[in-house]
Design an enzyme around this catalytic site. Structure first.
Site, mmCIF file in Angstrom:
data_model
loop_
_atom_site.group_PDB
_atom_site.id
_atom_site.type_symbol
_atom_site.label_atom_id
_atom_site.label_comp_id
_atom_site.label_asym_id
_atom_site.label_seq_id
_atom_site.Cartn_x
_atom_site.Cartn_y
_atom_site.Cartn_z
ATOM 1 N N CYS A 13 0.830 -1.206 0.000
ATOM 2 C CA CYS A 13 0.000 0.000 0.000
ATOM 3 C C CYS A 13 0.868 1.262 0.000
ATOM 4 O O CYS A 13 1.831 1.362 0.750
ATOM 5 C CB CYS A 13 -0.928 0.001 1.215
ATOM 6 S SG CYS A 13 -2.056 1.409 1.202
ATOM 7 N N CYS A 33 0.132 5.040 6.928
ATOM 8 C CA CYS A 33 -0.522 4.845 8.236
ATOM 9 C C CYS A 33 0.483 4.177 9.193
ATOM 10 O O CYS A 33 0.934 3.047 8.935
ATOM 11 C CB CYS A 33 -1.780 4.001 8.075
ATOM 12 S SG CYS A 33 -2.849 4.579 6.732
ATOM 13 N N CYS A 46 0.315 0.440 10.298
ATOM 14 C CA CYS A 46 -0.113 -0.608 9.361
ATOM 15 C C CYS A 46 1.015 -1.433 8.752
ATOM 16 O O CYS A 46 1.898 -0.913 8.068
ATOM 17 C CB CYS A 46 -0.948 0.008 8.251
ATOM 18 S SG CYS A 46 -1.665 -1.271 7.195
ATOM 19 N N CYS A 74 -16.395 -9.599 5.317
ATOM 20 C CA CYS A 74 -15.804 -8.294 5.008
ATOM 21 C C CYS A 74 -14.522 -8.467 4.205
ATOM 22 O O CYS A 74 -13.594 -9.155 4.638
ATOM 23 C CB CYS A 74 -15.508 -7.549 6.311
ATOM 24 S SG CYS A 74 -14.775 -5.937 6.009
ATOM 25 N N CYS A 96 -19.567 -6.696 3.382
ATOM 26 C CA CYS A 96 -18.872 -5.470 3.787
ATOM 27 C C CYS A 96 -17.566 -5.416 2.998
ATOM 28 O O CYS A 96 -16.994 -6.466 2.670
ATOM 29 C CB CYS A 96 -18.593 -5.505 5.294
ATOM 30 S SG CYS A 96 -17.656 -4.072 5.877
ATOM 31 N N CYS A 150 -19.698 1.481 8.355
ATOM 32 C CA CYS A 150 -18.907 0.829 9.402
ATOM 33 C C CYS A 150 -17.698 1.732 9.611
ATOM 34 O O CYS A 150 -16.869 1.869 8.713
ATOM 35 C CB CYS A 150 -18.485 -0.568 8.935
ATOM 36 S SG CYS A 150 -17.312 -1.359 10.052
ATOM 37 N N ARG A 181 -17.970 -3.164 17.734
ATOM 38 C CA ARG A 181 -17.228 -4.394 17.448
ATOM 39 C C ARG A 181 -15.854 -4.401 18.097
ATOM 40 O O ARG A 181 -15.041 -3.502 17.891
ATOM 41 C CB ARG A 181 -17.068 -4.580 15.931
ATOM 42 C CG ARG A 181 -16.356 -5.887 15.572
ATOM 43 C CD ARG A 181 -16.347 -6.153 14.080
ATOM 44 N NE ARG A 181 -17.670 -6.032 13.539
ATOM 45 C CZ ARG A 181 -18.009 -5.197 12.566
ATOM 46 N NH1 ARG A 181 -17.098 -4.468 12.002
ATOM 47 N NH2 ARG A 181 -19.252 -5.119 12.154
HETATM 48 N N1 SAM Z 1 -6.736 0.260 3.103
HETATM 49 C C1 SAM Z 1 -8.038 0.466 3.606
HETATM 50 C C2 SAM Z 1 -8.119 1.637 4.555
HETATM 51 O O1 SAM Z 1 -7.124 2.040 5.138
HETATM 52 O O2 SAM Z 1 -9.220 2.149 4.716
HETATM 53 C C3 SAM Z 1 -8.650 -0.738 4.265
HETATM 54 C C4 SAM Z 1 -7.865 -1.635 5.161
HETATM 55 S S1 SAM Z 1 -7.183 -0.939 6.633
HETATM 56 C C5 SAM Z 1 -6.095 -2.189 7.110
HETATM 57 C C6 SAM Z 1 -8.522 -0.964 7.787
HETATM 58 C C7 SAM Z 1 -8.272 -0.544 9.215
HETATM 59 O O3 SAM Z 1 -7.528 -1.536 9.897
HETATM 60 C C8 SAM Z 1 -7.504 0.731 9.469
HETATM 61 O O4 SAM Z 1 -8.265 1.884 9.290
HETATM 62 C C9 SAM Z 1 -7.129 0.540 10.942
HETATM 63 O O5 SAM Z 1 -8.140 1.073 11.789
HETATM 64 C C10 SAM Z 1 -7.065 -0.980 11.110
HETATM 65 N N2 SAM Z 1 -5.680 -1.439 11.379
HETATM 66 C C11 SAM Z 1 -4.681 -1.564 10.484
HETATM 67 N N3 SAM Z 1 -3.552 -1.975 11.086
HETATM 68 C C12 SAM Z 1 -3.830 -2.108 12.406
HETATM 69 C C13 SAM Z 1 -3.058 -2.488 13.553
HETATM 70 N N4 SAM Z 1 -1.760 -2.789 13.475
HETATM 71 N N5 SAM Z 1 -3.683 -2.534 14.751
HETATM 72 C C14 SAM Z 1 -5.001 -2.219 14.861
HETATM 73 N N6 SAM Z 1 -5.762 -1.831 13.804
HETATM 74 C C15 SAM Z 1 -5.188 -1.788 12.600
HETATM 75 C C1 DTB Z 2 -11.281 -2.509 11.188
HETATM 76 O O1 DTB Z 2 -11.584 -1.479 11.811
HETATM 77 N N1 DTB Z 2 -10.484 -3.463 11.655
HETATM 78 C C2 DTB Z 2 -10.274 -4.498 10.679
HETATM 79 C C3 DTB Z 2 -11.286 -4.100 9.569
HETATM 80 N N2 DTB Z 2 -11.742 -2.810 9.985
HETATM 81 C C4 DTB Z 2 -10.885 -4.125 8.170
HETATM 82 C C5 DTB Z 2 -8.863 -4.624 10.244
HETATM 83 C C6 DTB Z 2 -7.915 -4.863 11.402
HETATM 84 C C7 DTB Z 2 -6.561 -5.048 10.812
HETATM 85 C C8 DTB Z 2 -5.528 -5.382 11.858
HETATM 86 C C9 DTB Z 2 -4.180 -5.508 11.272
HETATM 87 C C10 DTB Z 2 -4.032 -6.613 10.266
HETATM 88 O O2 DTB Z 2 -4.503 -7.746 10.491
HETATM 89 O O3 DTB Z 2 -3.380 -6.364 9.221
HETATM 90 FE FE1 SF4 Z 3 -2.889 1.247 3.332
HETATM 91 FE FE2 SF4 Z 3 -2.784 0.107 5.705
HETATM 92 FE FE3 SF4 Z 3 -3.287 2.705 5.524
HETATM 93 FE FE4 SF4 Z 3 -5.151 0.921 4.687
HETATM 94 S S1 SF4 Z 3 -4.412 1.211 6.783
HETATM 95 S S2 SF4 Z 3 -4.479 2.784 3.629
HETATM 96 S S3 SF4 Z 3 -3.809 -0.718 3.925
HETATM 97 S S4 SF4 Z 3 -1.383 1.684 4.921
#
Ligand code: SAM
Ligand code: DTB
Ligand code: SF4
Length: 349
Positions: A80, A84, A87, A124, A155, A215, A287
Site C-alpha cells: 500500500c 498509516c 499498518c 468483510c 462489507c 462501518c 465491534r
Molecule cells: N486500506 C483500507 C483503509 O485504510 O481504509 C482498508 C484496510 S485498513 C487495514 C482498515 C483498518 O484496519 C484501518 O483503518 C485501521 O483502523 C485498522 N488497522 C490496520 N492496522 C492495524 C493495527 N496494526 N492494529 C489495529 N488496527 C489496525
Molecule cells: C477494522 O476497523 N479493523 C479491521 C477491519 N476494519 C478491516 C482490520 C484490522 C486489521 C488489523 C491488522 C491486520 O490484520 O493487518
Molecule cells: Fe494502506 Fe494500511 Fe493505511 Fe489501509 S491502513 S491505507 S492498507 S497503509
C-alpha cells in the site's frame, strides 16, 4: 436510517431516552450533540457507574443481547502506498507482509462459504489500497454479488471512494462499507500524512449518499491521550447519523511499523472506551476488533459487559492473528452469549 437488524429500542427500563440519559452523574447529551467535555465526563465516571450505564443502554437498545460475528478476508494484501503508522501493509515499512495481487473470485467465494459454515453473519473484504481503480471496482462487484448470493451480509474496505464508485458497490449488493476515522483529528496528523481527516469524512459521506450502511471506528492505544480518545468518539457519535457498525481496534504493534514499540493501553481504559462508545452510539454494533488475542478472556468478558456486541471471527484478521474460532465459541458459550444468527434461528453454540 440505523441498522435494520437492530431492534428499534423498546426502552424497557426507562420511560424515555431523557430519563436514560439523566441516570448518570455526568451531564449526558442527546445523540448527535456530544461535546468532548461530556464524553470525557463519561470516561471519568467511577468504573462501576460507567459499566452500569453502558449495561442499561445496551439492554434498552439490544434486549436480545446477541453478538454479531463478522469474518475478514484480505483480498489484496500489502504494497500500500499510504503511510498509516500502525499498518503492516504499508509498502514503505519493512514488515513481514509481502505484497500480493488481488485474489480471484473463486478463492474469495471459497473463503466466504467457509465463514458461513463456521457461523459468521457478515463477510468483510479488505484491500490494501489508497483507493480502488475503476477496474478494481468491477472485480470487487463480482465478489460482492457472489458473497451476497451465499446469504451473507457483505462489507468491504477498499480505501477512499468516489461517489460513483460507492454507487457501483451499492448496486452490486454491498451492505456495509468500512472506512475508519481511526482517531481524533489532532492526533491523526502524528499517525498518517498521506491522506487527511477530511478525505475520510468525504468517503463516509459518499458511502451514505449511495445508501449503504457505514462501518466506521478506529484504533486506540496508539499513544493518544484520553481527551483525544474522547474527541475521536465525539466525531463518530456526532456523525449524522452515527455509524451502524463501530469497530474499536486495539493497536496491534507490528515490527517494522513506526508504532512497533508502543506500550499497550491499560486494559481498563480499553473497557471504558467500549462503554463510552456504547453509551454515545446506543443503536450501533460496537465491534471488538484488532488486538483481541492480547486482551485475554477476562478483559473481553468485561468488554461484552460494557456493551460490545460484535467480533471479528476467524483465525486471521487481515495480516495479523485473531483467536481461534473454537476458542471464541467456547468463550461466548461460557458467558451465555448467543450469536446474532442463533438468536434468529437455531442455537449455534
Ligand atoms: N486500506 C483500507 C483503509 O485504510 O481504509 C482498508 C484496510 S485498513 C487495514 C482498515 C483498518 O484496519 C484501518 O483503518 C485501521 O483502523 C485498522 N488497522 C490496520 N492496522 C492495524 C493495527 N496494526 N492494529 C489495529 N488496527 C489496525
Ligand atoms: C477494522 O476497523 N479493523 C479491521 C477491519 N476494519 C478491516 C482490520 C484490522 C486489521 C488489523 C491488522 C491486520 O490484520 O493487518
Ligand atoms: Fe494502506 Fe494500511 Fe493505511 Fe489501509 S491502513 S491505507 S492498507 S497503509
Amino acid at each position: 436510517m440505523q441498522d435494520t437488524q437492530t431492534v428499534e429500542k423498546p426502552l424497557t427500563q426507562f420511560k424515555s431516552k431523557a430519563e436514560l440519559h439523566q441516570s448518570a452523574n455526568a451531564e449526558i447529551a442527546a445523540p448527535g450533540e456530544w461535546s468532548v467535555a461530556q464524553i470525557e465526563a463519561l470516561f471519568a465516571l467511577p468504573f462501576n457507574e460507567l459499566m452500569l450505564k453502558a449495561q442499561e443502554t445496551h439492554k434498552a437498545y439490544f434486549p436480545e443481547g446477541d453478538v454479531e460475528l463478522a469474518t475478514l478476508l484480505s483480498i489484496k494484501t500489502g504494497g500500500c502506498p499510504e503511510d498509516c503508522g500502525y499498518c503492516p501493509q504499508a509498502a514503505r515499512y519493512d514488515t513481514d507482509v509481502k505484497a500480493e495481487k488481488l485474489m480471484g473470485l473463486e478463492e474469495v467465494l471459497e473463503a466466504a462459504k467457509a465463514a458461513k459454515a463456521a457461523g459468521s453473519n457478515r463477510f468483510c473484504m479488505g484491500a490494501a489500497w489508497r483507493e480502488p481503480k475503476d477496474r478494481d471496482i468491477e472485480k470487487v462487484t463480482a465478489m460482492i454479488k457472489g458473497v451476497k448470493a451465499l446469504g451473507l451480509e457483505t462489507c468491504a474496505t477498499l480505501g477512499m471512494l468516489e461517489a460513483d464508485q460507492a454507487q457501483a458497490l451499492q448496486e452490486a449488493g454491498l451492505d456495509f462499507y468500512n472506512h475508519n476515522l481511526d482517531t481524533s483529528e489532532d492526533f491523526y496528523r502524528s499517525v498518517i500524512s498521506t491522506r487527511g481527516y477530511q478525505d475520510r469524512l468525504d468517503t463516509i459521506s459518499n458511502v451514505r449518499a449511495a445508501g449503504m450502511s457505514v462501518c466506521c471506528g478506529g484504533i486506540v492505544g496508539m499513544g493518544e491521550s484520553r481527551e483525544q480518545r474522547a474527541a475521536f468518539l465525539a466525531r463518530l457519535a456526532n456523525l449524522s447519523p452515527y455509524p451502524e457498525s463501530v469497530p474499536i481496534n486495539h493497536l496491534v504493534p507490528v515490527a517494522g511499523t513506526p508504532l512497533a514499540d508502543q506500550k499497550p493501553l491499560d486494559p481498563l481504559e480499553f473497557v471504558r472506551t467500549i462503554a463510552v462508545a456504547r453509551i454515545t452510539m446506543p443503536k450501533a454494533r460496537v465491534r471488538l476488533s484488532a488486538g483481541r488475542q492480547e486482551l485475554g478472556r477476562a478483559v473481553q468478558a468485561m468488554c461484552f459487559l460494557a456493551g460490545a456486541n460484535s467480533i471479528f471471527y476467524g483465525e486471521q484478521l487481515l495480516t495479523t492473528g485473531n483467536p481461534e474460532a473454537e476458542q471464541d465459541r467456547a468463550l461466548l458459550a461460557e458467558l451465555g452469549l448467543k450469536t446474532k444468527q442463533s438468536s434468529k434461528a437455531e442455537v449455534l453454540i
